[in-house]
Design a protein around this motif. Sequence first.
Motif, PDB file in Angstrom:
ATOM      1  N   UNK A   1       0.805  -1.132   0.100  1.00 15.45           N
ATOM      2  CA  UNK A   1      -0.020   0.120  -0.059  1.00 15.45           C
ATOM      3  C   UNK A   1       0.918   1.222   0.044  1.00 15.45           C
ATOM      4  N   UNK A   2       2.132   1.144   0.380  1.00 20.62           N
ATOM      5  CA  UNK A   2       3.008   2.408   0.562  1.00 20.62           C
ATOM      6  C   UNK A   2       4.485   2.035   0.159  1.00 20.62           C
ATOM      7  N   UNK A   3       5.093   2.918  -0.418  1.00 18.81           N
ATOM      8  CA  UNK A   3       6.464   2.806  -0.649  1.00 18.81           C
ATOM      9  C   UNK A   3       7.199   3.244   0.739  1.00 18.81           C
ATOM     10  N   UNK A   4       8.667   3.045   0.717  1.00 22.96           N
ATOM     11  CA  UNK A   4       9.388   3.310   1.835  1.00 22.96           C
ATOM     12  C   UNK A   4       9.358   4.990   1.884  1.00 22.96           C
ATOM     13  N   UNK A   5       9.493   5.456   0.706  1.00 21.10           N
ATOM     14  CA  UNK A   5       9.596   7.063   0.786  1.00 21.10           C
ATOM     15  C   UNK A   5       8.142   7.550   1.324  1.00 21.10           C
ATOM     16  N   UNK A   6       7.075   6.767   1.535  1.00 18.90           N
ATOM     17  CA  UNK A   6       5.865   7.373   1.620  1.00 18.90           C
ATOM     18  C   UNK A   6       5.884   7.599   3.363  1.00 18.90           C
ATOM     19  N   UNK A   7       6.435   6.748   4.064  1.00 22.03           N
ATOM     20  CA  UNK A   7       6.890   6.688   5.451  1.00 22.03           C
ATOM     21  C   UNK A   7       7.791   7.883   5.811  1.00 22.03           C
ATOM     22  N   UNK A   8       8.758   7.877   5.063  1.00 20.10           N
ATOM     23  CA  UNK A   8      10.086   8.663   5.225  1.00 20.10           C
ATOM     24  C   UNK A   8       9.296  10.160   5.166  1.00 20.10           C
ATOM     25  N   UNK A   9       8.455  10.610   4.132  1.00 21.17           N
ATOM     26  CA  UNK A   9       7.912  11.995   4.023  1.00 21.17           C
ATOM     27  C   UNK A   9       7.078  12.119   5.265  1.00 21.17           C
ATOM     28  N   UNK A  10       6.276  11.272   5.689  1.00 17.32           N
ATOM     29  CA  UNK A  10       5.398  11.189   6.935  1.00 17.32           C
ATOM     30  C   UNK A  10       6.317  11.276   8.081  1.00 17.32           C
TER      31      UNK A  10
END
Length: 265
Positions: free
Chosen positions: A214-223
């Motif tokens: 559902x998400x990329x690693x970068x999605x979590x990094x930006x969050x």
Amino acid sequence: MTSHTTPAGAGAGQRRRLVRELLLVAGLFAVYKCGRMLATGRTDEAFRNATRVWDAERTLRLPGEGLVQRLLLHGDALVHTANTYYAAVHFPATVLFLVWLYVRRPAHYLWTRRVLAVLTGAALAIHLAFPLAPPRMLAATHLIDTGQVYGPTVYGAAPAADTMANQFAAMPSLHFGWALMLALGMIAATSSRWRALWLLHPLVTLLVVVGTANHYWLDAAVAALLLGAALLLVPRPARRSLVALRSVPSPRPAKPEPVAVGVIR
């Protein structure tokens, strides 16, 4: 007369404040959900951005999301549990967290609510400016949609026709951002020596959102970056608000009045 009416007035005031807070939080969430839907209909742009994010992760030599997914696919029960965690834990856990803070740590509740509002508002701006297809939709990832294959899922099978959620709003991952704030909020609002264990919640959430594609690693990094900025903008409650709760002295029993021996009363 006053002794009977004051508690009732205070109780009514508390109920009004509670209703006001519930309406405020619900209103902010409704605005966010409606705002996300404004980014629908930009499918081509969302897939172009997904390719850019995927290529950027490979340039940064981040581990492929498939590494986590392969671990989940070792057993149907494991992947089903991950899908359930994604679908059923995120929002209820946040609500329970806010309710507990409201009742037990009012100062920390206001701080947390403001941080979450800043984080969510910034996330909405990125959703509108940068529509992004999740990795489960991108053929280059070779990942499967675990929600559709194993269940349960919160998304419709046809993303473009999904009227309940905007599936092209993968960045940032508010699943991870809210989970991280929950952990940091509980660490700040409690004094147990085990409170660092709250960090397990965002860690598990990170593995779940990536492993279910559902998400990329970068999605979590930006969050995480957005949350860090929100924490810098919103003043943290004074430490004494927590220390005071631990240092309130317990009431001492009244000493009996001495009675003189031999005195008749």
